[in-house]
Design a protein around this motif. Sequence first.
Motif, PDB file in Angstrom:
ATOM      1  N   UNK A  71      18.238  51.360  61.444  1.00 24.95           N
ATOM      2  CA  UNK A  71      17.009  52.181  62.896  1.00 24.95           C
ATOM      3  C   UNK A  71      16.619  53.868  61.645  1.00 24.95           C
ATOM      4  N   UNK A  72      18.456  54.093  61.973  1.00 20.62           N
ATOM      5  CA  UNK A  72      19.014  55.671  61.816  1.00 20.62           C
ATOM      6  C   UNK A  72      18.374  56.123  59.912  1.00 20.62           C
ATOM      7  N   UNK A  73      18.790  54.893  59.355  1.00 19.68           N
ATOM      8  CA  UNK A  73      18.639  55.436  57.732  1.00 19.68           C
ATOM      9  C   UNK A  73      16.793  55.584  57.966  1.00 19.68           C
ATOM     10  N   UNK A  74      15.878  53.675  57.965  1.00 19.10           N
ATOM     11  CA  UNK A  74      14.316  54.403  58.523  1.00 19.10           C
ATOM     12  C   UNK A  74      13.738  55.768  58.957  1.00 19.10           C
ATOM     13  N   UNK A  75      14.678  56.285  60.455  1.00 18.54           N
ATOM     14  CA  UNK A  75      13.908  57.048  60.703  1.00 18.54           C
ATOM     15  C   UNK A  75      14.230  58.057  60.259  1.00 18.54           C
ATOM     16  N   UNK A  76      15.377  58.796  59.330  1.00 18.92           N
ATOM     17  CA  UNK A  76      15.499  59.183  58.538  1.00 18.92           C
ATOM     18  C   UNK A  76      14.866  59.632  57.161  1.00 18.92           C
ATOM     19  N   UNK A  77      14.548  58.472  56.528  1.00 19.24           N
ATOM     20  CA  UNK A  77      13.989  57.581  55.702  1.00 19.24           C
ATOM     21  C   UNK A  77      12.121  58.747  55.816  1.00 19.24           C
ATOM     22  N   UNK A  78      11.800  58.119  56.952  1.00 14.86           N
ATOM     23  CA  UNK A  78      10.735  57.951  57.464  1.00 14.86           C
ATOM     24  C   UNK A  78       9.776  59.565  57.723  1.00 14.86           C
ATOM     25  N   UNK A  79      11.520  60.561  58.537  1.00 20.43           N
ATOM     26  CA  UNK A  79      11.316  62.034  58.981  1.00 20.43           C
ATOM     27  C   UNK A  79      11.137  62.659  57.500  1.00 20.43           C
ATOM     28  N   UNK A  81       9.784  61.580  54.429  1.00 14.80           N
ATOM     29  CA  UNK A  81       8.773  61.266  53.791  1.00 14.80           C
ATOM     30  C   UNK A  81       7.340  61.027  54.571  1.00 14.80           C
ATOM     31  N   UNK A  82       7.710  61.873  55.457  1.00 18.83           N
ATOM     32  CA  UNK A  82       6.309  61.900  56.353  1.00 18.83           C
ATOM     33  C   UNK A  82       5.166  62.593  55.867  1.00 18.83           C
ATOM     34  N   UNK A  83       5.377  63.223  55.013  1.00 18.65           N
ATOM     35  CA  UNK A  83       3.918  64.382  54.380  1.00 18.65           C
ATOM     36  C   UNK A  83       3.261  63.465  53.103  1.00 18.65           C
TER      37      UNK A  83
END
Length: 119
Positions: A71-79, A81-83
């Motif tokens: 979940x931490x990895x997912x949140x970092x990737x999402x953050x 690549x959010x734009x």
Amino acid sequence: MNKKRKSILVHLAVFASLAAYWLILSFSGIGCPIRAITGIPCPACGMTRAIIALLHLDIASYWYYNPAALLIVFAILLGVHIRPLNKYIPKRILHFLLIFCALIIFIVWLIRVCFFSIP
């Protein structure tokens, strides 16, 4: 500078920063700087060992080291690549996902700190 080149440079800078961070921690003998300074483990403590255990299909060790590692990895990737994702997914949903991930990570960390010893 075109967008593709800028994106590649940003990814390279992030990778270089993480590699430098890892090298500094490896040679200094500090596992977690937050834990070394405050004595309290951070939400990501044990994450590297958890991911390595998961890659070896050792689910029990993954859960022991840090059940929120993916979940931490997912949140970092999402953050990060959010734009670019705004083109495909509404901003409101992306922000909700990021806040939801942070909330779950915080709850898991709180449970681990209060009831279990974090390795």
